[in-house]
Design a protein around this motif. Sequence first.
Motif, PDB file in Angstrom:
ATOM      1  N   GLY A  92       8.753  11.684  13.687  1.00 58.39           N
ATOM      2  CA  GLY A  92       7.747  11.175  14.610  1.00 58.39           C
ATOM      3  C   GLY A  92       7.854  11.878  15.942  1.00 58.39           C
ATOM      4  N   GLY A  93       6.814  11.721  16.760  1.00 61.12           N
ATOM      5  CA  GLY A  93       6.782  12.435  18.031  1.00 61.12           C
ATOM      6  C   GLY A  93       7.069  11.569  19.227  1.00 61.12           C
ATOM      7  N   GLY A  94       7.552  10.340  18.978  1.00 66.85           N
ATOM      8  CA  GLY A  94       7.735   9.405  20.071  1.00 66.85           C
ATOM      9  C   GLY A  94       9.083   9.521  20.761  1.00 66.85           C
ATOM     10  N   PRO A  95       9.327   8.631  21.755  1.00 64.32           N
ATOM     11  CA  PRO A  95      10.481   8.762  22.637  1.00 64.32           C
ATOM     12  C   PRO A  95      11.690   7.919  22.252  1.00 64.32           C
ATOM     13  CG  PRO A  95       8.939   7.188  23.555  1.00 64.32           C
ATOM     14  CD  PRO A  95       8.344   7.645  22.250  1.00 64.32           C
ATOM     15  N   ALA A  96      11.651   7.219  21.127  1.00 60.91           N
ATOM     16  CA  ALA A  96      12.751   6.313  20.802  1.00 60.91           C
ATOM     17  C   ALA A  96      14.040   7.070  20.548  1.00 60.91           C
ATOM     18  CB  ALA A  96      12.391   5.464  19.581  1.00 60.91           C
ATOM     19  N   ARG A  97      15.161   6.481  20.989  1.00 63.16           N
ATOM     20  CA  ARG A  97      16.495   6.970  20.664  1.00 63.16           C
ATOM     21  C   ARG A  97      17.047   6.048  19.582  1.00 63.16           C
ATOM     22  NH1 ARG A  97      16.202   7.329  26.494  1.00 63.16           N
ATOM     23  NH2 ARG A  97      16.560   9.452  27.234  1.00 63.16           N
ATOM     24  N   TYR A  98      17.439   6.630  18.435  1.00 63.90           N
ATOM     25  CA  TYR A  98      17.763   5.823  17.264  1.00 63.90           C
ATOM     26  C   TYR A  98      19.260   5.742  16.990  1.00 63.90           C
ATOM     27  CZ  TYR A  98      12.868   5.577  15.832  1.00 63.90           C
ATOM     28  OH  TYR A  98      11.525   5.316  15.783  1.00 63.90           O
TER      29      TYR A  98
ATOM     30  N   GLY B  25      21.387   8.019  14.716  1.00 65.18           N
ATOM     31  CA  GLY B  25      20.325   8.087  13.719  1.00 65.18           C
ATOM     32  C   GLY B  25      19.135   8.869  14.238  1.00 65.18           C
ATOM     33  N   VAL B  26      18.319   9.349  13.322  1.00 67.11           N
ATOM     34  CA  VAL B  26      17.093  10.062  13.678  1.00 67.11           C
ATOM     35  C   VAL B  26      15.971   9.535  12.803  1.00 67.11           C
ATOM     36  CG1 VAL B  26      18.237  12.159  14.453  1.00 67.11           C
ATOM     37  CG2 VAL B  26      17.609  11.918  12.049  1.00 67.11           C
ATOM     38  N   MET B  27      14.742   9.698  13.295  1.00 67.57           N
ATOM     39  CA  MET B  27      13.547   9.308  12.558  1.00 67.57           C
ATOM     40  C   MET B  27      12.469  10.343  12.786  1.00 67.57           C
ATOM     41  SD  MET B  27      13.625   6.444  10.789  1.00 67.57           S
ATOM     42  CE  MET B  27      11.913   5.932  10.706  1.00 67.57           C
TER      43      MET B  27
ATOM     44  N   ALA C 118       0.821  -1.218   0.000  1.00 73.64           N
ATOM     45  CA  ALA C 118       0.000   0.000   0.000  1.00 73.64           C
ATOM     46  C   ALA C 118       0.854   1.267   0.000  1.00 73.64           C
ATOM     47  CB  ALA C 118      -0.946   0.004   1.203  1.00 73.64           C
ATOM     48  N   GLY C 119       2.143   1.123   0.205  1.00 71.54           N
ATOM     49  CA  GLY C 119       3.036   2.277   0.147  1.00 71.54           C
ATOM     50  C   GLY C 119       3.345   2.938   1.474  1.00 71.54           C
ATOM     51  N   PHE C 120       3.046   2.278   2.591  1.00 77.15           N
ATOM     52  CA  PHE C 120       3.378   2.867   3.886  1.00 77.15           C
ATOM     53  C   PHE C 120       4.896   2.901   4.078  1.00 77.15           C
ATOM     54  CE2 PHE C 120      -1.025   1.755   4.990  1.00 77.15           C
ATOM     55  CZ  PHE C 120      -1.410   2.926   5.617  1.00 77.15           C
ATOM     56  N   ALA C 121       5.382   4.038   4.519  1.00 81.55           N
ATOM     57  CA  ALA C 121       6.800   4.181   4.810  1.00 81.55           C
ATOM     58  C   ALA C 121       6.982   5.376   5.742  1.00 81.55           C
ATOM     59  CB  ALA C 121       7.601   4.378   3.524  1.00 81.55           C
ATOM     60  N   PRO C 122       7.611   5.216   6.884  1.00 81.41           N
ATOM     61  CA  PRO C 122       8.178   3.943   7.304  1.00 81.41           C
ATOM     62  C   PRO C 122       7.135   3.048   7.968  1.00 81.41           C
ATOM     63  CG  PRO C 122       8.624   5.614   8.953  1.00 81.41           C
ATOM     64  CD  PRO C 122       7.912   6.314   7.826  1.00 81.41           C
ATOM     65  N   VAL C 123       7.387   1.741   7.947  1.00 84.00           N
ATOM     66  CA  VAL C 123       6.681   0.786   8.803  1.00 84.00           C
ATOM     67  C   VAL C 123       7.638   0.447   9.940  1.00 84.00           C
ATOM     68  CG1 VAL C 123       5.680  -1.518   8.998  1.00 84.00           C
ATOM     69  CG2 VAL C 123       5.296  -0.167   6.924  1.00 84.00           C
ATOM     70  N   LYS C 124       7.209   0.717  11.164  1.00 84.17           N
ATOM     71  CA  LYS C 124       8.065   0.468  12.326  1.00 84.17           C
ATOM     72  C   LYS C 124       7.605  -0.801  13.032  1.00 84.17           C
ATOM     73  CE  LYS C 124       8.974   5.393  13.129  1.00 84.17           C
ATOM     74  NZ  LYS C 124       8.817   6.532  14.066  1.00 84.17           N
ATOM     75  N   ILE C 125       8.531  -1.701  13.279  1.00 89.38           N
ATOM     76  CA  ILE C 125       8.259  -2.917  14.042  1.00 89.38           C
ATOM     77  C   ILE C 125       8.609  -2.655  15.501  1.00 89.38           C
ATOM     78  CG2 ILE C 125       8.810  -5.358  14.326  1.00 89.38           C
ATOM     79  CD1 ILE C 125       7.426  -4.713  11.684  1.00 89.38           C
TER      80      ILE C 125
END
Length: 326
Positions: free
Chosen positions: A227-233, A223-225, A151-158
Amino acid sequence: MNALIDPFGRRIEYVRLSVTDRCDLRCDYCMPKGFRDFQEPDDWLRFDEIERVIGAFARLGVSRVRLTGGEPLVRRDLPELAARLARLPGVDDLSLSTNATRLNKHAQALREAGVSRLNVSLDTLRAERFKQITGGKLEKVLAGLMAAKAAGFAPVKINMVVMRGVNDDEVEDMVAFCLEHDFTLRFIETMPMGKTGRSASSRYLDLQTVRARLGERYELLPGVMPGGGPARYVQVAGTPLRIGFITPISQHFCETCNRVRLSVDGTLYMCLGQEERFELRPLLRAGASDAELEAAVREAITLKPERHEFREEPGKIVRFMSMTGG
């Protein structure tokens, strides 16, 4: 000024919106097997009520909305709601958290409705282990993930909750899977929420050990992504793969918390790890004006606490994760 600023100077620009507390899986760190004490649909916010609340937040500077549950795709006509929210002025980022069991059917409609990003919960790539953890079928999730790609979703985060002695031997396998399919990977620490979360505390694993383990095998770059979440990449050198670490216990991120949670019954929760809340449904059903609704949201934000106390008081929160919207 329309911005929502909490008592500790943090700007609130992200709402996690639970559209149902029900789920078709039973991950044992989230909801007990056999659990049936759900909210009654009459107590759920209707689509028009949800639209009014998110509209109020958007006028107050909130630009990010994430649809959550329970499992949001068990809510009938969810793509219709997504389309209505995506059209709201000020909502720039509409995303969805899902277990993907129903994504094969809905991925294209969600994409067309305006959902731009997906987070998919997936704790194991082994069918029998998946059944033990969730009670469900892994092949449904994998089919949903492939439908999301198509369907073209990007990114898909697992999103993988890493649990000691349960699935921590699959960390490298999940990295390989995400490399193969061009997914983003996020590891998450277990949290002591409700009886289910506390019973899983013996399986808690500090993600700093996982990061160190991966660092021995891969060159990990900052790395960076979006989004508004708390993950450190970090990014795996020589590849597009970004790996996020969500560490509410070992390295809490409360000082940058920019979000609140709206449950399906119209309760605003200011913190996943505290009890401060504000009931919006009575106002909505009493005919509150838009101005009154905005004033209520502003009042609610004044209740936001400085931080959670998962370490200090692990037994403090008795509600299940599925009740709050994750």
